[in-house]
Design an enzyme around this catalytic site. Sequence first.
Site, PDB file in Angstrom:
ATOM      1  N   PHE A   1       0.816  -1.226   0.000  1.00  0.00           N
ATOM      2  CA  PHE A   1       0.000   0.000   0.000  1.00  0.00           C
ATOM      3  C   PHE A   1       0.843   1.267   0.000  1.00  0.00           C
ATOM      4  O   PHE A   1       0.354   2.347  -0.323  1.00  0.00           O
ATOM      5  CB  PHE A   1      -0.938   0.006   1.220  1.00  0.00           C
ATOM      6  CG  PHE A   1      -0.357   0.642   2.452  1.00  0.00           C
ATOM      7  CD1 PHE A   1       0.525  -0.040   3.265  1.00  0.00           C
ATOM      8  CD2 PHE A   1      -0.681   1.952   2.784  1.00  0.00           C
ATOM      9  CE1 PHE A   1       1.074   0.562   4.381  1.00  0.00           C
ATOM     10  CE2 PHE A   1      -0.140   2.562   3.900  1.00  0.00           C
ATOM     11  CZ  PHE A   1       0.749   1.860   4.710  1.00  0.00           C
ATOM     12  N   LYS A   2       2.136   1.162   0.350  1.00  0.00           N
ATOM     13  CA  LYS A   2       2.970   2.365   0.398  1.00  0.00           C
ATOM     14  C   LYS A   2       3.055   3.058  -0.959  1.00  0.00           C
ATOM     15  O   LYS A   2       3.259   4.256  -1.033  1.00  0.00           O
ATOM     16  CB  LYS A   2       4.352   2.030   0.931  1.00  0.00           C
ATOM     17  CG  LYS A   2       4.297   1.651   2.407  1.00  0.00           C
ATOM     18  CD  LYS A   2       5.622   1.698   3.100  1.00  0.00           C
ATOM     19  CE  LYS A   2       5.462   1.530   4.601  1.00  0.00           C
ATOM     20  NZ  LYS A   2       4.917   0.186   4.972  1.00  0.00           N
ATOM     21  N   ASP A   3       2.852   2.282  -2.046  1.00  0.00           N
ATOM     22  CA  ASP A   3       2.838   2.887  -3.381  1.00  0.00           C
ATOM     23  C   ASP A   3       1.746   3.951  -3.516  1.00  0.00           C
ATOM     24  O   ASP A   3       1.893   4.880  -4.309  1.00  0.00           O
ATOM     25  CB  ASP A   3       2.596   1.816  -4.457  1.00  0.00           C
ATOM     26  CG  ASP A   3       3.767   0.849  -4.599  1.00  0.00           C
ATOM     27  OD1 ASP A   3       4.905   1.229  -4.267  1.00  0.00           O
ATOM     28  OD2 ASP A   3       3.540  -0.288  -5.045  1.00  0.00           O
TER      29      ASP A   3
ATOM     30  N   MET B   1       3.508   6.969  -2.156  1.00  0.00           N
ATOM     31  CA  MET B   1       4.867   7.195  -2.644  1.00  0.00           C
ATOM     32  C   MET B   1       4.887   7.530  -4.133  1.00  0.00           C
ATOM     33  O   MET B   1       5.683   8.378  -4.569  1.00  0.00           O
ATOM     34  CB  MET B   1       5.703   5.949  -2.362  1.00  0.00           C
ATOM     35  CG  MET B   1       7.158   6.229  -2.230  1.00  0.00           C
ATOM     36  SD  MET B   1       7.605   7.030  -0.682  1.00  0.00           S
ATOM     37  CE  MET B   1       7.991   5.615   0.343  1.00  0.00           C
TER      38      MET B   1
END
Length: 477
Positions: A112-114, A117
């Site tokens: 989920f960091k995408d 980011m």
Amino acid sequence: MRYLSTRGGMSPKTFTEILLTGLAPDGGLAMPEVYPEISPATLESWRPLDYPSLAFEILSRFMDDIPAGDLHTLIARTYTSDIFGSKEITPVQMLEPGLYLLHLSNGPTLAFKDMAMQFLGNLFEYVLTKRGEELNILGATSGDTGSSAEYAMRGKRGIRVFMLSPYGKMSTFQTAQMFSLQDNNIFNIAIEGVFDDCQDIVKAVSNDQTFKQKYRIGAVNSINWARIAAQVVYYFKAYFAVTRSSGETVSFSVPSGNFGNIFAGHVARMMGLPVRKLVLATNENDVLDEFFRTGLYRPRSTAETKQTSSPSMDISKASNFERFIFDLTGRDAGQVKTLWKSVDQGGAFDLSNTDLWKKIADFGITSGTSSHTARIHTIRETYRKFNTLIDTHTADGLKVGMELREPDIPLVCLETALPAKFADSIREAVGFEPQRPAGYDDLESLPQRFERMAVDTEQVKQFIIRQTDSSGKMNPA
Ligand SMILES: *Cc1c(COP(=O)(O)O)cnc(C)c1O
């Protein structure tokens, strides 16, 4: 919109002024002066919006010093079906009536960091180009954050990434994901040590103020406000996906580590999204669960931090938690400063017998914890009952969410990574390996590009100097 420090020692700043800085000068974290208030009528008017349009409505309220046209372009370039696999960007899957999975892991690094980011990469490039500046991003990673940052910054003008990782200690999938990048602005540095050695080098380099300024060292860590803001969007999107009208309330369950994801849910709630409960799930590293159950916040030492099968939640202290306490105190920077005086010295604080603790219920956060046995069981049962494979982190969220689920309140569980990233645990749970999304099949056979170095700050600095001086100015603007 102006930004303040949680510790009161920063004159009000605009969004782009805080974008590239880490901590505020007083050691605190940047916070918007006020949360934008979304009326029920405005909320209802957002219901039909697609992801980019909704993102624009939300982000433009936090990033009001970026011209609207430019912000539109940055958002439109980020949230595409090419990058996130579907037009919905964050599809919601019904597991059973009232129970949903919010898919946040279809970006390039399958976590989920995408979501934040990828946007940050475009935003950094935009701001640096405008100013004619460059940035050398220096970070340490044991997995998800590093690869997410590299995939967001690859090929971006004016940006180089120097990512330190412990040599031979990441999974082969994670290693291949990072080291197979051939972009000439991405530098993987494999340190012959453990993750903490990498982090110590990053700290040592960043503490050298002369070097830091001369070589424009920056970071993309989880305290970056733009990351929080970008994560607010999918709480709204999911709310619309599971309700028919804005009279309804919804609860969210969030696998948590540094308190960034769930804090974005808190921001959405403060803005007026009808969120009933934010269910915080930890793994065996339960520092946050301990706080929300007892009022005691006791960050752990590195030695006390356990290595688990949901490794991205293996944290000893939660960087974004200070932001929540700022809100809990009614935005009293003096109190936050006092509390973090002990935290920064390796201590703890206990709110259980204070007036603050009486207010905690107003914020709707409940919590629970998971374990290896529980997550394996949850993966197995979710597969058996719903024919759906989930990863170990998502399993922690689902496990705790189910325990604290209330009748008649829809519960949305946030999926934070794809099972393909954690093949060993999946095999343990269901007896077979998870399928990889298209394009990832022979990741491990791609050529790898990395520098191997001893645990030596000076070597890392020299490497940064060589790359920066030899490539000249990266930014044509
Ligand atoms: C980073 C991460 C988390 C924890 O999110 P925080 O914002 O740090 O609380 C959970 N799951 C996965 C897969 C992650 O990569």
